[in-house]
Design a protein around this motif. Structure first.
Motif, PDB file in Angstrom:
ATOM      1  N   ALA A 131     -85.646 -17.778  23.896  1.00 13.03           N
ATOM      2  CA  ALA A 131     -85.424 -17.438  25.215  1.00 13.03           C
ATOM      3  C   ALA A 131     -85.527 -15.809  25.530  1.00 13.03           C
ATOM      4  O   ALA A 131     -85.749 -15.170  24.613  1.00 13.03           O
ATOM      5  CB  ALA A 131     -83.989 -17.797  25.484  1.00 13.03           C
ATOM      6  N   VAL A 132     -85.576 -15.618  26.750  1.00 12.11           N
ATOM      7  CA  VAL A 132     -86.080 -14.300  27.209  1.00 12.11           C
ATOM      8  C   VAL A 132     -84.954 -13.520  27.688  1.00 12.11           C
ATOM      9  O   VAL A 132     -83.904 -14.182  28.325  1.00 12.11           O
ATOM     10  CB  VAL A 132     -87.020 -14.161  28.390  1.00 12.11           C
ATOM     11  N   GLU A 133     -84.721 -12.173  27.180  1.00 10.41           N
ATOM     12  CA  GLU A 133     -83.733 -11.296  27.873  1.00 10.41           C
ATOM     13  C   GLU A 133     -84.408 -10.125  28.105  1.00 10.41           C
ATOM     14  O   GLU A 133     -85.381  -9.736  27.890  1.00 10.41           O
ATOM     15  CB  GLU A 133     -82.765 -11.167  26.672  1.00 10.41           C
ATOM     16  N   VAL A 134     -83.530  -9.374  29.073  1.00  7.22           N
ATOM     17  CA  VAL A 134     -83.967  -8.196  29.793  1.00  7.22           C
ATOM     18  C   VAL A 134     -83.242  -6.971  29.610  1.00  7.22           C
ATOM     19  O   VAL A 134     -81.825  -6.956  29.490  1.00  7.22           O
ATOM     20  CB  VAL A 134     -84.305  -8.408  30.925  1.00  7.22           C
ATOM     21  N   THR A 135     -83.638  -5.749  29.454  1.00  6.16           N
ATOM     22  CA  THR A 135     -82.912  -4.473  29.503  1.00  6.16           C
ATOM     23  C   THR A 135     -83.687  -3.548  30.398  1.00  6.16           C
ATOM     24  O   THR A 135     -84.860  -3.890  30.785  1.00  6.16           O
ATOM     25  CB  THR A 135     -82.885  -3.959  28.166  1.00  6.16           C
ATOM     26  N   ILE A 136     -83.198  -2.611  30.679  1.00 11.12           N
ATOM     27  CA  ILE A 136     -83.829  -1.379  31.746  1.00 11.12           C
ATOM     28  C   ILE A 136     -84.570  -0.639  30.726  1.00 11.12           C
ATOM     29  O   ILE A 136     -83.992  -0.174  29.832  1.00 11.12           O
ATOM     30  CB  ILE A 136     -82.558  -0.843  32.389  1.00 11.12           C
ATOM     31  N   LYS A 137     -85.763  -0.232  31.071  1.00  7.71           N
ATOM     32  CA  LYS A 137     -86.738   0.818  30.438  1.00  7.71           C
ATOM     33  C   LYS A 137     -85.889   2.054  30.365  1.00  7.71           C
ATOM     34  O   LYS A 137     -85.078   2.566  31.340  1.00  7.71           O
ATOM     35  CB  LYS A 137     -87.961   1.044  31.139  1.00  7.71           C
ATOM     36  N   ALA A 138     -85.644   2.549  29.129  1.00  4.50           N
ATOM     37  CA  ALA A 138     -84.887   3.627  28.788  1.00  4.50           C
ATOM     38  C   ALA A 138     -85.020   4.964  29.523  1.00  4.50           C
ATOM     39  O   ALA A 138     -84.171   5.644  30.072  1.00  4.50           O
ATOM     40  CB  ALA A 138     -84.865   3.992  27.154  1.00  4.50           C
ATOM     41  N   GLU A 139     -86.314   4.999  29.881  1.00  8.00           N
ATOM     42  CA  GLU A 139     -86.724   6.200  30.606  1.00  8.00           C
ATOM     43  C   GLU A 139     -86.215   6.074  32.067  1.00  8.00           C
ATOM     44  O   GLU A 139     -86.067   7.196  32.677  1.00  8.00           O
ATOM     45  CB  GLU A 139     -88.171   6.448  30.491  1.00  8.00           C
ATOM     46  N   SER A 140     -86.166   4.944  32.622  1.00 12.49           N
ATOM     47  CA  SER A 140     -85.605   4.826  33.902  1.00 12.49           C
ATOM     48  C   SER A 140     -84.256   4.502  34.173  1.00 12.49           C
ATOM     49  O   SER A 140     -83.720   4.631  35.172  1.00 12.49           O
ATOM     50  CB  SER A 140     -86.621   3.380  34.412  1.00 12.49           C
ATOM     51  N   PHE A 141     -83.734   4.188  33.057  1.00 17.54           N
ATOM     52  CA  PHE A 141     -82.156   3.743  33.139  1.00 17.54           C
ATOM     53  C   PHE A 141     -81.326   4.827  33.863  1.00 17.54           C
ATOM     54  O   PHE A 141     -80.369   4.527  34.591  1.00 17.54           O
ATOM     55  CB  PHE A 141     -81.646   3.647  31.617  1.00 17.54           C
TER      56      PHE A 141
END
Length: 240
Positions: A131-141
């Motif tokens: 399955a797919v999971e998502v996080t926020i791009k570290a540089e954009s967080f």
């Protein structure tokens, strides 16, 4: 005359965070003698996560006020139908209607910068396809999630994110507890993760008692714990 027991506050964190995001709020509530529980949110899907939070609430002796941040708001809208839940508090949150998905709710308004700044990864699901999971791009967080939090803190938060199953955006809510339980909502006016217009629309639709914090980021429980705790205290007073 007998008084009702003080409700236990159950703090439900959202995506890309964990229960430690409530630390400042927990301190505020504990200093007032308000019982509080901050369970881990599995972040694996709206249906299963809401069932887990409902189970946590149902096993608490006495009345419960459910507090949901972000994605946690969608969970308390479903889990809030649990019999001993007496109030709902939404913090920079999705307030879903029965039969509505997160994608449908946020799709009513322009998308926030969060949507174009997600990283995708996969995780195993038993014997099924990953399955797919998502996080926020570290540089954009920092800008998207916690613009009003000190940079040193956001650096830590960015690498300690807990990913959300992508399927959580398309699963639909099986209930809307705000139709039968009183609700309160805090709108984070500078939120870059959930469009503040989404927060305002959904909170108004729910008939919630609404406060709005100018300049507040999505991580308002981290940056302004007293103001968040004040709204929770109001809900506890009203239901206790």
């Amino acid at each position: 005359m007998a008084t009702n027991p003080t409700p236990t506050v159950v703090l439900v964190h959202g995506a890309f965070a964990d229960a430690s995001s409530w630390t400042g709020v927990i301190v505020e509530l504990q200093n007032d003698g308000i019982p509080v529980v901050a369970p881990p949110n599995p972040l694996r899907g709206l249906v299963s996560d809401a069932a887990y939070i409902a189970s946590v609430a149902a096993q608490i002796d006495g009345p419960v006020v459910l507090v949901g941040h972000s994605y946690g708001g969608a969970l308390i809208s479903v889990a809030g139908t649990t019999e001993n839940v007496v109030g709902l508090v939404y913090i920079a949150a999705y307030v879903t209607e029965e039969g509505e998905s997160l994608g449908e709710l946020q799709g009513r308004f322009p998308l926030s910068p969060l949507v174009s700044n997600l990283n995708e990864a996969t995780y195993p699901v038993g014997g099924a396809e990953p399955a797919v999971e998502v996080t926020i791009k570290a540089e954009s967080f920092p800008d998207i999630f916690a613009a009003d939090v000190p940079a040193a803190v956001t650096k830590v938060l960015a690498v300690a994110q807990r990913p959300l199953a992508a399927g959580a955006f398309t699963e639909t809510a099986s209930a809307a507890a705000w139709k039968t339980k009183p609700s309160w909502a805090l709108v984070a006016a500078a939120d870059q993760a959930i469009n503040p217009e989404v927060q305002r629309f959904a909170a108004k639709r729910a008939g919630a008692t609404i406060i709005e914090l100018e300049g507040a980021s999505h991580a308002v429980a981290v940056s302004q714990p007293k103001q968040v705790a004040d709204l929770i205290r109001a809900a506890v007073r009203a239901t206790g």
